[in-house]
Structures are given as C-alpha cells and as structure tokens.
Design an enzyme around this catalytic site. Sequence first.
Site, PDB file in Angstrom:
ATOM      1  N   SER A  26      15.461  16.167 -20.916  1.00  0.00           N
ATOM      2  CA  SER A  26      14.760  16.799 -20.287  1.00  0.00           C
ATOM      3  C   SER A  26      15.316  17.955 -21.351  1.00  0.00           C
ATOM      4  CB  SER A  26      14.326  17.635 -19.169  1.00  0.00           C
ATOM      5  OG  SER A  26      13.513  18.702 -19.229  1.00  0.00           O
ATOM      6  N   HIS A  46       0.994  -0.843   0.180  1.00  0.00           N
ATOM      7  CA  HIS A  46       0.531   0.098   0.154  1.00  0.00           C
ATOM      8  C   HIS A  46       1.256   0.903  -0.055  1.00  0.00           C
ATOM      9  CE1 HIS A  46      -3.048  -2.881   1.055  1.00  0.00           C
ATOM     10  NE2 HIS A  46      -2.849  -3.190   2.137  1.00  0.00           N
TER      11      HIS A  46
END
Length: 535
Positions: free
Chosen positions: A362, A238
């Site tokens: 990038s 989780h």
Amino acid sequence: MSAPPSLKPTATAGFLAAPRVPAVLRAAALGATAPPPRRLRCSASTEMSAPLDWAVRSVEALEQAKDLDTFCMMALSPLDGRYFRFVKDLMPFFSEFGLIRYRVLVEIKWLLKLSQIPEIKEVPPFSEDAQLFLDSIIHDFSIDDAKEVKRIEKITNHDVKAVEYYLKQKCSSNTEVAKVLEFFHFGRTSEDINNLSYALALKEGVNTVMSPAMINVCSAICSLATENAHVPMLSRTHGQPASPTTLGKEMANFAARLSDIGKSFAEVNILGKFAGAVGNYNADVVAYPEIDWPKVTEEFVRSLGLEFNPYVTQIEPHDYISKLFNLFVQFNIVLTDFDRDVWSYISLGYFKQIPKAGEVGSSTMPHKINPIDFENSEGNFSVSNGTLHTLSMKLPISRLQRDLTDSTVLRNLGVGLGHSLLAYKATMNGIKKLEVNKVRLDEDLDQTWEVLAEPIQTVMRRYGIPEPYEKLKEMTRGQAVTKDSIRQFIEGLDLPEEARSSLLKLTPHSYTGEAEKLARNIVNVVDLRSGFKIK
C-alpha cells in the site's frame, strides 16, 4: 522474374518507404542523454519442439529492437505493453507476423502437394534441392520477410495476395520453382489460406504455450492439496461456520474440476477447409475435372495435422473455435472461483503471504501485503472470458456464403488467450507466496464446537433417540457452545457406551470425515499428461 506489374515502383510510390517516426519518439530513441533501452530476455518454454524454433527466434528478434521500451510504453493494449514479458511467447502465433508466416507455410505446402498429383503435369515433381529451397522459406521466415509482405500489401491492399506476390518474387531465383510460379494459390480463395493459418496458430499456440501454463496451475493446486491433506480447517457455508474439512481437500476440489475440463481439450478437432470460393471446388473441377478434389484437399489438410471439414461455404464455420474457447471460459471460471476462495482464506488469516523484498503493498499502509496476484488473475479472467465469449458467439455466424465480419474478429484470438495466460501466471505467482497459518486455523476450530451438533444428532438418530435434530437445535442455535457444554450434553444421552465414548473423543479438529483421504487421492484423479492438449 520481374515484379508483377502492380508491384513495380513508380515515381509516386514514396509511401513504400519506412513509416515516418514522430519527432518526439525519434528524440527519445536517439537522444544522446537517453539511457540505453532495457532488454527483456526470452523465457520461451524449453519444451518447444525443434519445428517451432522459429517462434523462439521471432521473440528474440522482437526483443532486439532498439526501441522496445518505447514500444511497450506506447502500446495501446496492455498485453503488448505493461504485460509484454508475461505473454510474449504467444506473439509468434497470434501476431501479424505469425499470421503471415502461417499463410506462407500453407501456400508453399499446397504447391508441393500439387507437384505430387500425377494429373497436374504442368507442375512436375520437384527435385530434392527444390523441395529444400521451398522448405527453407518456411523455416527461415523472419520478421524482415514479414515486413516485405507488408510492403507489398500497401500496393495490393490485399493481405493474402501480398503473400502470393512475395512468394513469386522469392522463388524467381530458383530455376525449377520459377517455371510454376502461377500455381501458387492455385484454385484457392483467400479464406482457404486464412482458415488453415488460424487453425495451425490455435493448435500450436495452445499446445506450446497455453497448455503448459494450465498444467502448471493445476499441478500447483494439486501440490497444495496433497501437502495440506491432513490440515483441518473450518468450513463456511453461507459465510457461517460449518462441518470441518481439511485445507487440502478444498484445494483438491479445484484440481479435480480443472482436470475434468482439461480432458475435454483432446476432444476438440481443429478443422480446416480447402474447397475454394464457396466450398464446391468449382474452379478446380473446371481446370482438372479428372481429379478427385475432395480427396486431394482432405489429404492436404490432414497432412498439416488438422482435421478436414468437407461441408463449408467460402469459410470454415468456426464451430470448433467456439467449442475450444468455451472450454477456456469454463476453465477460467473455475480458476476465478479458486482465486476468490484463496482471497477469502487470506482475509480470514488461514493463509499468510510471504513478503517479497522491496515490494510495496500500500502507498500509505506499510504493513499490508495485498493478495494482488489473485486479484490480478480474477480481473484478467473477466477480460479474457468477455473476449472469448464474444468470439465464440460471433464467429459461427456469417451471412449466406460469406461476409467479412469474421476477418477482423479473428485477429483477436491472441487477445482472449493472452489475458488468460496472464491470469494463469498471476495465479501461479500468488500460490508461490502462500504460507499456511496453522495457528489461525486451529484458533477458529477451537472456537466452534457447535459444528459437532451434526455428528451427535446423526448418532442419536441411529440409536432411536427421539427428536435429535430439535434437541441439538435448541442447544446450539444462537447459543455459545463450548467443549464442556458439548461433553455434558453427550454424557446425558441414552447411548451405548461405545457410541458415547466415540462422541466424547470427537473434536472440531478430528471431525473431518474422509477429507484427508480424498485430498491425498487427488494425484490419481488429475491427468497432467494428456489433459489440456489438442490432439
């Protein structure tokens, strides 16, 4: 032999000439100042067997086209354009050229089979020279030959009939074969030829190109498992800190899943039918009622390396394609899970990515090394599984004895597999860039001593200490837990000295159970020899 009447050129048959190239493209291709076209070199698998050397030659012929760069730039499909160099080894099997070649193969092999049936006296056994002549048509079949078939198809407007006419023209020069030209395509419907052609393409394409790529990915993940079997890592359930594992064990999980799916490929029977217009040998029985046609055609289909389907309509129902493609979908889903997990490990800093000289992550942030390979892989799995799922759901459905909806759908077999192949190679590229960041792994473990609450309360249960879970919950849930606070809690427990000493030695780094052993044993679980291949 003269050309069939419908193929003789006429004064109005100018459309048979090569298609007109738009002026813009002619200028780009022929302009004196244009740079020479880039050549892409073939990287066909070295494992390709001799009978498939035609596949290598066809790729080389494609790459020798003068306007290859222009074609790639203008391609509608990214598989044929931007990603050409990654998927070109599939083209010989699933392109228009590949389909035509397989049709030629089936037609010639059927004629040879007819010559071996004693009851068909009209087609006597061929001499060795005639057999070599027919075999050479298959072996030497080229892109130029396929273009000739397409030229004929412009007249017939029927692709399989064009193959028949092409063979009649091709064989008219051989005295022996010329006597039996009308036995090309004898008793068959187009779908008899097509279903065997697609079946051969699937079997050879999967075993020659797809299987090695899948094995490479599984092998690479196995290596990640064994090389990092001992490297402790904080688990996350989780998204929250959970009982530690090892990095290798988490990689082994994927390798085992992929291998288990791979074993099922050998269980897929690639089927073929050869029973005429509606699956009952109607025309065959009328022409030669004394022949056991189901037996003859079963022998023929099996001689091609395929399994025989005796219960069919005009088409082979394609159920095996659904089974095969569902296996690819399942394999791809597991690898998508792998891609996402590795992406997450990279974001957590557990993996670094080895920078590649000149590569930009990038356009504005020069520090970035993005996990683009795993993202590319995940994206292509999505496209691939969408296509493969569509094919597996549609192909088994055909109205009554036949409708033509499968004909155009079948031409997308290579599309679904092509995006899978692209994804496998992207995953491989991503794995090659991975570097384990041991410092970051240790840092997370050092900061999560609360994960020892599980083993402590389990030992407390063994020795009858009341409410162990509740006591550990009160101590750890929402609280800052440190090495010292854990030690203090353990020392206050009423435990045998041996049990207390064992717990005091426990750390988040050492609390990994059998993870290392499981990771190292993965080599005995994964089958990279017989898995992923169609028999």
